[in-house]
Design a protein around this motif. Structure first.
Motif, short mmCIF file in Angstrom:
data_model
loop_
_atom_site.label_atom_id
_atom_site.label_comp_id
_atom_site.label_asym_id
_atom_site.label_seq_id
_atom_site.Cartn_x
_atom_site.Cartn_y
_atom_site.Cartn_z
N PHE A 93 41.04 46.29 41.80
CA PHE A 93 41.90 45.49 41.47
C PHE A 93 42.14 44.30 41.63
N TRP A 121 41.24 54.05 41.05
CA TRP A 121 41.76 53.47 42.34
C TRP A 121 42.21 54.47 43.32
N GLY A 150 47.75 45.34 31.31
CA GLY A 150 46.81 46.09 32.42
C GLY A 150 46.57 47.34 31.50
N TYR A 193 42.45 42.50 36.54
CA TYR A 193 43.86 41.37 36.56
C TYR A 193 44.64 42.80 36.34
N ASP A 194 45.27 43.03 36.77
CA ASP A 194 46.55 44.52 36.20
C ASP A 194 48.26 43.47 35.68
N TYR A 244 41.24 42.20 31.43
CA TYR A 244 42.48 41.56 32.04
C TYR A 244 43.05 41.37 30.10
#
Length: 330
Positions: free
Chosen positions: A203, A159, A290, A311-312, A286
């Motif tokens: 995310f 990320w 997470g 989808y944290d 998900y």
């Protein structure tokens, strides 16, 4: 089991876990570091997943940081789980030269209402610097549990734009089972210099997931157990079930229970193809908070499936809103 809608013309590449599949974006990341004036890494990971032999051959090389990501994770008799720092286990024995990353505190947002919440890029980069990680550093991640904590930090590094990172296949369990050396000393760390280059597309938010429920191009993948997905076991806020339209690929089903290693690439590909994930325009993984979902996301990246997001906040957030529906298969 139902599957996700498919879109023609999209195929997953088939890499070889632990072999020579390049880490996602590895070539581009190296070029970015040189353009930014950073020295090229002395070590480059050969793939997103490396074996114990590769790590043993490269331990101690300049430019390589090995990170123990273990979290003390224990189911409670009354339900739920105990989460605690894995530092005590690290101090009792770790791969020589490894540093310890506390995913619950130092690499999480302490102000968030859930564990493992993603911190802002700046504080996260500073925590990585304290571990000796910079933009030009090669990083190998492992844990002493079920790999999900290592894949969690791998996803956070990606990320922030850092692609020269790999997960150790089988983690500490395989390393120890092979009789490889362990250490108890805590290494001195030279602080790294990490300039984050965030990739926001990795995310997604609750609103994006709500839109994805009815989208023919998005495959929602629940990484929790079949029992949790079906609604037999509550996950969060006493509610049961899964996000509507999502399919179930449990994180545990992607690992060999005897070794803790990832399954061979063809078997991984079959698991995801069976639910339509390898043909979807986008995959959103998900779980509850997470962590397990990063095992699925990591496996998809190894297979060459792109446009994967996390989808944290997961079911911790979704189940906390009574207006949002949950589906069951009981």
């Amino acid at each position: 089991m139902g599957g996700c809608p498919t879109r023609s013309g999209r195929r997953a590449g088939r890499g070889t876990p632990g072999g020579g599949t390049p880490a996602a974006g590895a070539t581009g990341a190296a070029g970015a570091d040189v353009r930014a004036g950073a020295a090229p890494a002395a070590v480059r990971v050969p793939s997103a997943l490396v074996g114990t032999e590769w790590l043993a051959e490269h331990l101690g090389r300049p430019g390589l940081v090995v990170v123990d990501c273990t979290v003390d994770f224990r189911p409670l008799p009354e339900g739920g789980v105990h989460l605690g720092s894995g530092r005590e286990g690290y101090e009792q024995g770790h791969i020589p030269g490894a540093v310890f990353a506390d995913l619950l505190t130092e690499l999480a947002d302490p102000t968030a209402p859930k564990p493992f919440a993603v911190p802002p890029p700046g504080p996260l980069a500073a925590s990585l610097e304290r571990l000796g990680i910079g933009n030009g550093t090669a990083v190998v991640l492992y844990d002493g549990a079920h790999t999900a904590f290592a894949t969690r930090l791998w996803w956070l590094l990606r990320w922030l734009g850092h692609d020269n990172a790999a997960v150790l296949d089988g983690g500490r369990r395989k390393w120890a089972a092979e009789g490889r050396p362990m250490a108890t000393d805590v290494p001195d760390v030279e602080r790294g210099r990490f300039v984050p280059r965030p990739r926001p597309e990795l995310f997604v938010t609750r609103d994006q997931v709500r839109a994805a429920v009815d989208s023919p191009d998005v495959c929602l993948v629940n990484a929790l157990s079949p029992e949790q997905h079906a609604g037999q076991v509550p996950v969060a806020h006493g509610r049961t079930g899964h996000i509507p339209s999502s399919v179930n690929v449990p994180a545990a089903s992607l690992l060999d229970p005897a070794t803790g290693c990832f399954l061979p690439a063809p078997r991984l590909a079959d698991r995801f193809a069976a639910v339509g994930a390898t043909e979807a325009g986008q995959v959103v993984a998900y779980c509850a908070a997470g962590v397990d979902a990063t095992v699925d996301a990591f496996a998809l990246e190894m297979l060459g499936v792109r446009n994967v997001a996390l989808y944290d906040d997961g079911l911790v957030e979704w189940s906390g809103d009574p207006a949002l529906p949950l589906a069951t298969t009981i």
